[in-house]
Design a protein around this motif. Structure first.
Motif, PDB file in Angstrom:
ATOM      1  N   ILE A 146     105.399 -38.265  -4.486  1.00  0.00           N
ATOM      2  CA  ILE A 146     105.341 -37.006  -3.730  1.00  0.00           C
ATOM      3  C   ILE A 146     104.044 -36.263  -4.048  1.00  0.00           C
ATOM      4  O   ILE A 146     103.325 -35.808  -3.155  1.00  0.00           O
ATOM      5  CB  ILE A 146     106.567 -36.124  -4.072  1.00  0.00           C
ATOM      6  N   THR A 147     103.725 -36.173  -5.334  1.00  0.00           N
ATOM      7  CA  THR A 147     102.500 -35.467  -5.726  1.00  0.00           C
ATOM      8  C   THR A 147     101.259 -36.153  -5.166  1.00  0.00           C
ATOM      9  O   THR A 147     100.363 -35.494  -4.619  1.00  0.00           O
ATOM     10  CB  THR A 147     102.396 -35.416  -7.260  1.00  0.00           C
ATOM     11  N   GLY A 148     101.233 -37.483  -5.304  1.00  0.00           N
ATOM     12  CA  GLY A 148     100.079 -38.227  -4.810  1.00  0.00           C
ATOM     13  C   GLY A 148      99.894 -38.019  -3.319  1.00  0.00           C
ATOM     14  O   GLY A 148      98.771 -37.874  -2.828  1.00  0.00           O
ATOM     15  N   TYR A 149     101.014 -37.954  -2.592  1.00  0.00           N
ATOM     16  CA  TYR A 149     100.949 -37.728  -1.147  1.00  0.00           C
ATOM     17  C   TYR A 149     100.344 -36.363  -0.848  1.00  0.00           C
ATOM     18  O   TYR A 149      99.505 -36.223   0.048  1.00  0.00           O
ATOM     19  CB  TYR A 149     102.345 -37.848  -0.551  1.00  0.00           C
ATOM     20  N   GLY A 150     100.772 -35.362  -1.595  1.00  0.00           N
ATOM     21  CA  GLY A 150     100.219 -34.019  -1.415  1.00  0.00           C
ATOM     22  C   GLY A 150      98.710 -34.008  -1.598  1.00  0.00           C
ATOM     23  O   GLY A 150      97.976 -33.409  -0.808  1.00  0.00           O
ATOM     24  N   PHE A 151      98.240 -34.716  -2.630  1.00  0.00           N
ATOM     25  CA  PHE A 151      96.803 -34.742  -2.887  1.00  0.00           C
ATOM     26  C   PHE A 151      96.051 -35.558  -1.849  1.00  0.00           C
ATOM     27  O   PHE A 151      94.900 -35.281  -1.544  1.00  0.00           O
ATOM     28  CB  PHE A 151      96.521 -35.315  -4.277  1.00  0.00           C
ATOM     29  N   ALA A 152      96.714 -36.576  -1.300  1.00  0.00           N
ATOM     30  CA  ALA A 152      96.006 -37.457  -0.385  1.00  0.00           C
ATOM     31  C   ALA A 152      95.884 -36.864   1.000  1.00  0.00           C
ATOM     32  O   ALA A 152      94.873 -37.036   1.671  1.00  0.00           O
ATOM     33  CB  ALA A 152      96.728 -38.805  -0.316  1.00  0.00           C
ATOM     34  N   ARG A 153      96.915 -36.152   1.465  1.00  0.00           N
ATOM     35  CA  ARG A 153      97.013 -35.858   2.879  1.00  0.00           C
ATOM     36  C   ARG A 153      96.862 -34.400   3.270  1.00  0.00           C
ATOM     37  O   ARG A 153      96.894 -34.085   4.449  1.00  0.00           O
ATOM     38  CB  ARG A 153      98.369 -36.357   3.399  1.00  0.00           C
ATOM     39  N   TYR A 154      96.778 -33.510   2.303  1.00  0.00           N
ATOM     40  CA  TYR A 154      96.722 -32.109   2.687  1.00  0.00           C
ATOM     41  C   TYR A 154      95.480 -31.454   2.124  1.00  0.00           C
ATOM     42  O   TYR A 154      95.021 -31.800   1.033  1.00  0.00           O
ATOM     43  CB  TYR A 154      97.971 -31.380   2.202  1.00  0.00           C
ATOM     44  N   LYS A 155      94.954 -30.524   2.904  1.00  0.00           N
ATOM     45  CA  LYS A 155      93.825 -29.739   2.411  1.00  0.00           C
ATOM     46  C   LYS A 155      94.369 -28.382   2.023  1.00  0.00           C
ATOM     47  O   LYS A 155      95.056 -27.734   2.803  1.00  0.00           O
ATOM     48  CB  LYS A 155      92.803 -29.554   3.532  1.00  0.00           C
ATOM     49  N   PHE A 156      94.090 -27.968   0.806  1.00  0.00           N
ATOM     50  CA  PHE A 156      94.477 -26.613   0.433  1.00  0.00           C
ATOM     51  C   PHE A 156      93.507 -26.101  -0.612  1.00  0.00           C
ATOM     52  O   PHE A 156      92.768 -26.863  -1.227  1.00  0.00           O
ATOM     53  CB  PHE A 156      95.912 -26.548  -0.079  1.00  0.00           C
ATOM     54  N   GLY A 158      91.859 -24.871  -3.875  1.00  0.00           N
ATOM     55  CA  GLY A 158      92.053 -25.219  -5.285  1.00  0.00           C
ATOM     56  C   GLY A 158      92.461 -26.661  -5.497  1.00  0.00           C
ATOM     57  O   GLY A 158      92.815 -27.047  -6.602  1.00  0.00           O
ATOM     58  N   LYS A 159      92.416 -27.453  -4.432  1.00  0.00           N
ATOM     59  CA  LYS A 159      92.841 -28.846  -4.577  1.00  0.00           C
ATOM     60  C   LYS A 159      91.965 -29.608  -5.569  1.00  0.00           C
ATOM     61  O   LYS A 159      92.460 -30.378  -6.389  1.00  0.00           O
ATOM     62  CB  LYS A 159      92.786 -29.520  -3.209  1.00  0.00           C
ATOM     63  N   ASN A 160      90.665 -29.322  -5.516  1.00  0.00           N
ATOM     64  CA  ASN A 160      89.756 -30.044  -6.405  1.00  0.00           C
ATOM     65  C   ASN A 160      90.033 -29.733  -7.870  1.00  0.00           C
ATOM     66  O   ASN A 160      90.002 -30.624  -8.714  1.00  0.00           O
ATOM     67  CB  ASN A 160      88.304 -29.702  -6.072  1.00  0.00           C
ATOM     68  N   ILE A 161      90.317 -28.453  -8.126  1.00  0.00           N
ATOM     69  CA  ILE A 161      90.603 -28.080  -9.512  1.00  0.00           C
ATOM     70  C   ILE A 161      91.888 -28.758  -9.969  1.00  0.00           C
ATOM     71  O   ILE A 161      91.971 -29.318 -11.063  1.00  0.00           O
ATOM     72  CB  ILE A 161      90.743 -26.544  -9.639  1.00  0.00           C
ATOM     73  N   LEU A 162      92.898 -28.737  -9.101  1.00  0.00           N
ATOM     74  CA  LEU A 162      94.168 -29.368  -9.466  1.00  0.00           C
ATOM     75  C   LEU A 162      93.982 -30.860  -9.688  1.00  0.00           C
ATOM     76  O   LEU A 162      94.538 -31.438 -10.622  1.00  0.00           O
ATOM     77  CB  LEU A 162      95.216 -29.133  -8.368  1.00  0.00           C
ATOM     78  N   PHE A 163      93.154 -31.465  -8.839  1.00  0.00           N
ATOM     79  CA  PHE A 163      92.966 -32.901  -9.016  1.00  0.00           C
ATOM     80  C   PHE A 163      92.186 -33.201 -10.292  1.00  0.00           C
ATOM     81  O   PHE A 163      92.408 -34.224 -10.932  1.00  0.00           O
ATOM     82  CB  PHE A 163      92.259 -33.511  -7.795  1.00  0.00           C
ATOM     83  N   PHE A 164      91.328 -32.273 -10.673  1.00  0.00           N
ATOM     84  CA  PHE A 164      90.632 -32.419 -11.942  1.00  0.00           C
ATOM     85  C   PHE A 164      91.649 -32.453 -13.093  1.00  0.00           C
ATOM     86  O   PHE A 164      91.499 -33.218 -14.053  1.00  0.00           O
ATOM     87  CB  PHE A 164      89.647 -31.258 -12.130  1.00  0.00           C
ATOM     88  N   VAL A 165      92.703 -31.632 -12.959  1.00  0.00           N
ATOM     89  CA  VAL A 165      93.759 -31.644 -13.990  1.00  0.00           C
ATOM     90  C   VAL A 165      94.403 -33.035 -14.053  1.00  0.00           C
ATOM     91  O   VAL A 165      94.685 -33.550 -15.140  1.00  0.00           O
ATOM     92  CB  VAL A 165      94.815 -30.558 -13.706  1.00  0.00           C
TER      93      VAL A 165
END
Lengths: 362, 308
Positions: A146-156, A158-165
């Motif tokens: 579910i998380t991976g899908y959120g990162f792959a398919r949605y633009k929001f 702070g996404k880059n910062i979250l993905f850095f985490v």
């Protein structure tokens, strides 16, 4: 019924005709003729082309042999310990001291396996491991997907910062954050809510919560890596899929469950297997959060001590190091057997499907 | 009730938050806060007490002054083993990293080709991934050594060190042999470990190799490239991003391996309840990992070729 349709089909008619009109096969050439024809052909080519063809001919003939040798050798190195394990697990201890025995024992015995089962309390241990480790790994596969899908398919934002985490989660060794995590579970009081209500903090140490809670929030063992894998694989799916689903009135969650998940089967399989393996072999987390946890990895790690306590009568039965091997290998064998069986069942899908598991494309 | 009107894109963004929300809550509790906490611990004196841990400022025993870097100082200056282990781990790493990467690339190229029994070979090569992470591996290697059946010894005789030396002397190179044979023997005597360590790297390379577009292969074949040229001019550029990934993975995997000496020392100190010191060690260790990775990235960035 099917036959009549096939007969009326103009295309198959046409194909049948063409087949009938096909010229008869040329008679087979002898080897000599073939060589001559090859020579003639070579004469028409430039010297550079000739060189290339000769070289290719040579490598085409030699390389498969070399490759077969290398593959065989490496396969042997990998299988060697496993073969040795099987060989040692079924031989009586006396056979370990017999220099004539390399692979095939003179007497086959099941007693080592039986002893190992007793020493590891195998069935109870297996049950604990299944409930705790396998349960967690299954939960984790779903949540990381579910998380991976959120990162792959949605633009929001702070996404880059979250993905850095997420990347940091892969990089940071779990040992660094172990003690604060321990404190968190020992004095469980999220954001001070319980304190405000005037209650004391709860201790979750030595309960399954310590493993299920992180898995449930996609923060279990190696969760960062799994999120990354899922993101890569969901990113590779065509964008039209979800737009079409949205037009047909699917909510994002339905789109995810009914359109995306079936298309990421190979990744699910890979992550599922990795997750199970890592949870199965883990003893680090379970020793930290549990006082006396009976998982298979832990029991195997302490097999020495348990053998001495339960089988060797507290050290009264003398066993030398070489003889101990038969029990240790028997213990290994029964602990990896469930995983090995699972791997053999999934192996074909796993090895052939891994190419599409989204590991590519950094 | 008035309906709030939102664009499709904006709505999608909100759903995005929805998908990652669960993870974010977890990461906050189990990753971000603990990470900051341990960073805080590393500058303080931490001792377990009933009900809580006590966190006090660090005081240097000799001078009696406050010194927030005392834990770091202890780790590097006073601790008898930490520095030595650190150097050893880094040395091991520097030696094994190129071998692991080259070897796994070699294996991946082989099992990417079509031949009979390929499925079986692949299944065998991925087998270490299934087994090698747990205590089973320790028992296997330990047992093979005690029984004198260590495959490593048997295989290393294939590359007899003397033979290499003699060969080099025959060619006319003297004295070069020592460092070279030493390296060679470490590699060959370690071949079991090597093969067993490379499972994931092989998988990563294999999937990278399958990502090479068929058109590139065809073009090379038409131009008459030999397989040697094909490797250097087609394969290597296409998989270069994955080489970086593999290097990073190998570095992290060996650094965070609980069986490595620095990690062992760290856990030892943790079990002595010296949380502050262990946090300081862990953080300096992590810092070193980051520096190593940074250097690797800086070098590799110039060599990597991206297809776009």
């Amino acid at each position: 019924m099917a036959d009549t349709i096939a007969k009326k089909n103009p295309i198959s008619d046409f194909m049948a005709k063409r087949k009938a009109e096909k010229p008869p096969k040329e008679p087979k050439m002898s080897r000599k003729e073939k060589r001559e024809r090859f020579k003639k052909r070579m004469e028409c080519l430039t010297p550079a082309e000739q060189r290339y063809l000769r070289r290719k001919q040579f490598t085409d003939a030699v390389w498969p042999v070399v490759r077969a040798l290398i593959v065989f050798g490496l396969c042997f190195i990998i299988l060697y310990p496993l073969l040795y394990m099987i060989s040692a697990a079924f031989r009586p201890r006396a056979d370990m001291n017999d220099p004539t025995i390399m692979w095939i024992p003179k007497h086959v015995t099941m007693s080592n396996i039986k002893d190992a089962i007793v020493a590891m309390d195998f069935w109870k241990t297996l049950k604990t491991t299944l409930v705790l480790n396998i349960g967690c790994s299954l939960v984790q596969v779903v949540t990381t997907a579910i998380t991976g899908y959120g990162f792959a398919r949605y633009k929001f934002k702070g996404k880059n910062i979250l993905f850095f985490v997420v990347i940091m989660m892969i990089l940071v060794p779990p040992q660094i954050i172990l003690i604060p995590q321990y404190m968190f579970f020992r004095y469980f009081d999220p954001f001070g809510i319980l304190g405000l209500m005037g209650k004391e903090a709860i201790s979750f140490i030595d309960t399954g919560v310590t493993m299920y809670f992180p898995a449930l929030t996609a923060n279990g063992l190696r969760a960062g890596l799994f999120i990354y894998l899922f993101r890569q694989s969901f990113r590779g799916l065509p964008k039209e899929l979800e737009d079409a689903a949205a037009l047909d009135g699917c909510s994002p969650l339905t789109t995810f469950v009914r359109v995306m998940v079936p298309n990421a089967g190979a990744t699910f399989l890979t992550v599922f297997l990795f997750s199970i393996v890592w949870y199965w072999n883990d003893y680090y987390v379970s020793t930290s959060f549990f006082i006396d946890n009976q998982t298979i990895a832990l029991k195997l790690k302490n097999l020495d001590a348990n053998l001495t306590r339960l089988i060797f009568d507290g050290g009264n039965v003398q066993v030398n190091i070489r003889e101990l091997i038969v029990w240790m290998e028997a213990g290994c064998l029964i602990s990896i057997l469930p995983i090995l069986v699972l791997y053999i069942c999934l192996q074909k899908n796993f090895t052939e499907g891994i190419a599409r598991s989204g590991l590519t494309g950094m | 009730m008035k309906r709030i009107h939102m664009s499709y894109e904006k709505k999608k963004g909100l759903y995005g938050y929805g998908f990652v929300a669960l993870w974010f809550i977890g990461a906050l509790m189990f990753f971000i806060v603990p990470l900051l906490q341990s960073f805080y611990y590393s500058f303080h004196n931490v001792a377990p007490e009933v009900g809580e841990v006590s966190v006090t400022a660090l005081v240097d025993n000799l001078t009696g002054e406050k010194n927030i870097f005392l834990n770091y100082k202890t780790a590097f200056m006073t601790d008898p083993k930490f520095r030595q282990y650190l150097v050893e781990v880094l040395q091991d790493m520097a030696l094994s990293l190129p071998v692991v990467v080259v070897f796994s690339l070699f294996v991946a190229i082989i099992i990417n080709q079509k031949f009979r029994g390929r499925t079986f070979a692949r299944a065998v090569f991925f087998l270490p991934v299934i087994i090698a992470t747990g205590p089973v591996y320790a028992i296997i290697t330990g047992d093979l050594e005690t029984s004198g059946n260590s495959s490593a010894e048997q295989f290393s005789t294939m590359f007899e060190a003397d033979m290499v030396d003699q060969l080099l002397e025959f060619v006319g190179i003297y004295g070069f042999g020592d460092t070279f044979t030493e390296m060679l023997t470490t590699i060959t005597s370690d071949i079991l470990n090597l093969v067993w360590k490379c499972g994931i790297q092989i998988i990563i390379f294999l999937s990278a190799l399958q990502g090479i577009p068929p058109s590139a292969k065809e073009a090379a074949a038409i131009e008459g490239a030999t397989s040697w040229e094909f490797f250097w001019k087609i394969t290597l550029p296409y998989i270069s991003p994955m080489i970086v990934v593999n290097i990073v993975y190998t570095v992290i995997d060996s650094f965070t391996d609980p069986t490595n000496e620095v990690m062992g020392r760290l856990l030892e100190i943790q079990s002595e309840w010296r949380y502050g010191l262990s946090a300081a060690m862990a953080w300096s260790y992590f810092g070193i990992i980051l520096v190593v990775l940074g250097i690797i990235f800086a070098i590799m960035n110039k060599l990597v070729w991206y297809d776009d």
